[in-house]
Design a protein around this motif. Structure first.
Motif, PDB file in Angstrom:
ATOM      1  N   GLU A  96       0.837  -1.206   0.000  1.00  0.00           N
ATOM      2  CA  GLU A  96       0.000   0.000   0.000  1.00  0.00           C
ATOM      3  C   GLU A  96       0.867   1.249   0.000  1.00  0.00           C
ATOM      4  OE1 GLU A  96      -3.556   2.007  -0.193  1.00  0.00           O
ATOM      5  OE2 GLU A  96      -3.242  -0.166  -0.279  1.00  0.00           O
ATOM      6  N   ALA A  97       1.939   1.232   0.783  1.00  0.00           N
ATOM      7  CA  ALA A  97       2.842   2.388   0.849  1.00  0.00           C
ATOM      8  C   ALA A  97       3.525   2.641  -0.494  1.00  0.00           C
ATOM      9  CB  ALA A  97       3.888   2.165   1.943  1.00  0.00           C
ATOM     10  N   LEU A  98       3.871   1.565  -1.201  1.00  0.00           N
ATOM     11  CA  LEU A  98       4.589   1.706  -2.465  1.00  0.00           C
ATOM     12  C   LEU A  98       3.709   2.230  -3.593  1.00  0.00           C
ATOM     13  CD1 LEU A  98       6.894  -1.452  -2.487  1.00  0.00           C
ATOM     14  CD2 LEU A  98       7.510   0.925  -2.009  1.00  0.00           C
ATOM     15  N   LYS A  99       2.399   2.256  -3.371  1.00  0.00           N
ATOM     16  CA  LYS A  99       1.508   2.852  -4.366  1.00  0.00           C
ATOM     17  C   LYS A  99       1.770   4.342  -4.520  1.00  0.00           C
ATOM     18  CE  LYS A  99      -2.330  -0.416  -3.790  1.00  0.00           C
ATOM     19  NZ  LYS A  99      -3.739  -0.582  -3.353  1.00  0.00           N
ATOM     20  N   ASP A 100       2.379   4.948  -3.501  1.00  0.00           N
ATOM     21  CA  ASP A 100       2.702   6.372  -3.564  1.00  0.00           C
ATOM     22  C   ASP A 100       3.688   6.683  -4.684  1.00  0.00           C
ATOM     23  OD1 ASP A 100       1.136   6.470  -1.334  1.00  0.00           O
ATOM     24  OD2 ASP A 100       2.554   7.604  -0.115  1.00  0.00           O
ATOM     25  N   THR A 101       4.500   5.698  -5.060  1.00  0.00           N
ATOM     26  CA  THR A 101       5.581   5.926  -6.024  1.00  0.00           C
ATOM     27  C   THR A 101       5.072   6.537  -7.322  1.00  0.00           C
ATOM     28  OG1 THR A 101       6.762   4.016  -5.121  1.00  0.00           O
ATOM     29  CG2 THR A 101       7.512   4.888  -7.232  1.00  0.00           C
ATOM     30  N   SER A 102       4.022   5.955  -7.882  1.00  0.00           N
ATOM     31  CA  SER A 102       3.500   6.453  -9.158  1.00  0.00           C
ATOM     32  C   SER A 102       2.969   7.875  -9.026  1.00  0.00           C
ATOM     33  CB  SER A 102       2.405   5.527  -9.685  1.00  0.00           C
ATOM     34  OG  SER A 102       1.313   5.473  -8.782  1.00  0.00           O
ATOM     35  N   TYR A 103       2.416   8.209  -7.859  1.00  0.00           N
ATOM     36  CA  TYR A 103       1.901   9.568  -7.635  1.00  0.00           C
ATOM     37  C   TYR A 103       3.039  10.573  -7.533  1.00  0.00           C
ATOM     38  CZ  TYR A 103      -2.669   7.462  -6.831  1.00  0.00           C
ATOM     39  OH  TYR A 103      -3.848   6.775  -6.980  1.00  0.00           O
ATOM     40  N   TYR A 104       4.138  10.169  -6.895  1.00  0.00           N
ATOM     41  CA  TYR A 104       5.309  11.045  -6.829  1.00  0.00           C
ATOM     42  C   TYR A 104       5.885  11.266  -8.230  1.00  0.00           C
ATOM     43  CZ  TYR A 104       5.708  10.955  -1.724  1.00  0.00           C
ATOM     44  OH  TYR A 104       5.489  11.122  -0.384  1.00  0.00           O
ATOM     45  N   ARG A 105       6.014  10.199  -8.976  1.00  0.00           N
ATOM     46  CA  ARG A 105       6.570  10.327 -10.331  1.00  0.00           C
ATOM     47  C   ARG A 105       5.728  11.284 -11.170  1.00  0.00           C
ATOM     48  NH1 ARG A 105      10.607   6.650 -11.593  1.00  0.00           N
ATOM     49  NH2 ARG A 105      10.610   4.702 -10.393  1.00  0.00           N
ATOM     50  N   SER A 106       4.433  11.023 -11.215  1.00  0.00           N
ATOM     51  CA  SER A 106       3.562  11.851 -12.058  1.00  0.00           C
ATOM     52  C   SER A 106       3.491  13.283 -11.549  1.00  0.00           C
ATOM     53  CB  SER A 106       2.161  11.239 -12.127  1.00  0.00           C
ATOM     54  OG  SER A 106       1.571  11.165 -10.836  1.00  0.00           O
ATOM     55  N   GLY A 107       3.473  13.460 -10.228  1.00  0.00           N
ATOM     56  CA  GLY A 107       3.382  14.812  -9.656  1.00  0.00           C
ATOM     57  C   GLY A 107       4.605  15.648  -9.957  1.00  0.00           C
ATOM     58  N   ILE A 108       5.783  15.071  -9.744  1.00  0.00           N
ATOM     59  CA  ILE A 108       7.028  15.807  -9.991  1.00  0.00           C
ATOM     60  C   ILE A 108       7.220  16.053 -11.486  1.00  0.00           C
ATOM     61  CG2 ILE A 108       9.551  15.655  -9.860  1.00  0.00           C
ATOM     62  CD1 ILE A 108       9.159  14.127  -7.201  1.00  0.00           C
ATOM     63  N   TRP A 109       6.966  15.026 -12.304  1.00  0.00           N
ATOM     64  CA  TRP A 109       7.141  15.184 -13.747  1.00  0.00           C
ATOM     65  C   TRP A 109       6.126  16.151 -14.353  1.00  0.00           C
ATOM     66  CZ3 TRP A 109      11.105  14.746 -16.554  1.00  0.00           C
ATOM     67  CH2 TRP A 109      12.106  13.798 -16.276  1.00  0.00           C
ATOM     68  N   GLN A 110       4.933  16.193 -13.804  1.00  0.00           N
ATOM     69  CA  GLN A 110       3.941  17.135 -14.312  1.00  0.00           C
ATOM     70  C   GLN A 110       4.416  18.569 -14.104  1.00  0.00           C
ATOM     71  OE1 GLN A 110       1.207  16.627 -16.093  1.00  0.00           O
ATOM     72  NE2 GLN A 110       0.837  18.844 -16.180  1.00  0.00           N
ATOM     73  N   HIS A 111       4.974  18.826 -12.926  1.00  0.00           N
ATOM     74  CA  HIS A 111       5.490  20.169 -12.632  1.00  0.00           C
ATOM     75  C   HIS A 111       6.664  20.499 -13.553  1.00  0.00           C
ATOM     76  CE1 HIS A 111       6.568  23.702 -10.267  1.00  0.00           C
ATOM     77  NE2 HIS A 111       7.821  23.285 -10.364  1.00  0.00           N
ATOM     78  N   LEU A 112       7.574  19.542 -13.738  1.00  0.00           N
ATOM     79  CA  LEU A 112       8.731  19.778 -14.602  1.00  0.00           C
ATOM     80  C   LEU A 112       8.302  19.970 -16.055  1.00  0.00           C
ATOM     81  CD1 LEU A 112      11.255  17.181 -13.114  1.00  0.00           C
ATOM     82  CD2 LEU A 112      11.381  19.678 -12.939  1.00  0.00           C
ATOM     83  N   LYS A 113       7.319  19.189 -16.492  1.00  0.00           N
ATOM     84  CA  LYS A 113       6.820  19.305 -17.862  1.00  0.00           C
ATOM     85  C   LYS A 113       6.282  20.708 -18.127  1.00  0.00           C
ATOM     86  CE  LYS A 113       3.223  17.466 -20.915  1.00  0.00           C
ATOM     87  NZ  LYS A 113       2.105  16.495 -21.031  1.00  0.00           N
ATOM     88  N   GLU A 114       5.527  21.224 -17.171  1.00  0.00           N
ATOM     89  CA  GLU A 114       4.958  22.573 -17.335  1.00  0.00           C
ATOM     90  C   GLU A 114       6.062  23.618 -17.432  1.00  0.00           C
ATOM     91  OE1 GLU A 114       2.411  22.985 -14.001  1.00  0.00           O
ATOM     92  OE2 GLU A 114       0.875  21.601 -14.760  1.00  0.00           O
TER      93      GLU A 114
END
Length: 284
Positions: A96-114
């Motif tokens: 359950e804790a490791l499910k956070d990984t995909s959210y961190y990836r998408s969250g950080i990359w979304q900011h960098l993409k913008e």
């Protein structure tokens, strides 16, 4: 390129709270909780968000100081160890804790993409970001998981030790007399603890006699018998006389087959006979 990486890192650091909050909200948007679980979660929610913000900041710092990747790895390791211990302590399952990984990836990359698109940065910068962000994320997952598993193993060992200690219960009956009912299988680890705990409890309770009841021991082989003999011998050295009771017919047959000598050991059929033997000895 370095200035561009620094700029991107600084924007992450500047917006770490916002990014962390956005990740947090997306992560728990579909999580179903009971009212009691929600109440308990609210007490630690701000701490969880702070952990997220600190984690996001690590990537910003890595971009600002991209020339020192070892420093970034050390910070990620420290975060992984600290957070792994904390999350394990909360009782959150690892999967359950490791499910956070995909959210961190998408969250950080979304900011960098913008930021990349807004500033029309080159593809070279994007590849440089990938070479920094993704390995750090993978390392964070590894360090977090490793620490969580170590805490889990430590917890199991602690629980096992507690269980084993409870499996060697010396029960005081009357002053100077105790009974040790052994139940279940006897492996090497339990046999070692049997010696240690029996001597400790015999001294603590100031026993002169101990009834060792083995009616609950499923199998008596050479190892078990040898350990029992050692315990009896050690007890005799501290002035405790041992009486064995509860030898079942099939166990008696095994003992005879193994050729074990019980002539030097007091054996009685049951506890009642053992107590009569103790009373007789005390009255002499």
């Amino acid at each position: 390129m370095k200035n561009e990486l620094q700029y991107l890192g600084e924007t992450i650091l500047k917006n770490k709270g916002f990014i962390a909050q956005e990740i947090h909200e997306k992560r728990f948007a579909e999580v179903s909780m009971t009212s009691s679980e929600q109440k308990a979660f609210q007490q630690i929610e701000q701490q969880i968000i702070k952990i997220r913000a600190d984690f996001v900041a690590l990537f910003g710092e890595a971009l600002v100081d991209s020339s020192d990747i070892h420093k970034a790895n050390d910070k990620v390791r420290i975060w992984g160890e600290k957070t792994g211990q904390y999350i394990f302590g909360l009782g959150v399952p690892l999967d359950e804790a490791l499910k956070d990984t995909s959210y961190y990836r998408s969250g950080i990359w979304q900011h960098l993409k913008e930021e990349v698109m807004k500033n029309n940065l080159s593809a070279r910068i994007v590849f440089e970001l990938i070479s920094i962000i993704d390995p750090l994320m993978d390392k964070a997952v590894h360090d977090f998981s490793l620490t969580y598993v170590k805490e889990f193993q430590r917890s199991l060992e602690s629980a096992k030790t507690s269980f084993l200690e409870l499996s060697v219960p010396v029960v005081p009956l009357v002053p100077g007399v105790g009974v040790l009912p052994l139940i279940g299988n006897m492996d090497t680890e339990r046999a070692h603890l049997l010696m240690e705990e029996t001597l400790k409890q015999a001294g603590k309770l100031e026993l002169t006699h101990l009834v060792l009841d083995i009616s609950g021991v499923l199998i008596v082989d050479t190892m078990v018998a040898d350990q029992l003999f050692k315990v009896i011998g050690a007890l005799s050295l501290i002035g405790v006389k041992t009486i064995i009771t509860g030898i079942r017919p099939e166990v008696a047959q095994t003992i005879v087959t193994l050729g074990l000598d019980l002539n030097h050991i007091t054996v009685k059929a049951n506890l009642h006979q053992a107590f009569k033997e103790i009373q007789l000895i005390k009255n002499l």
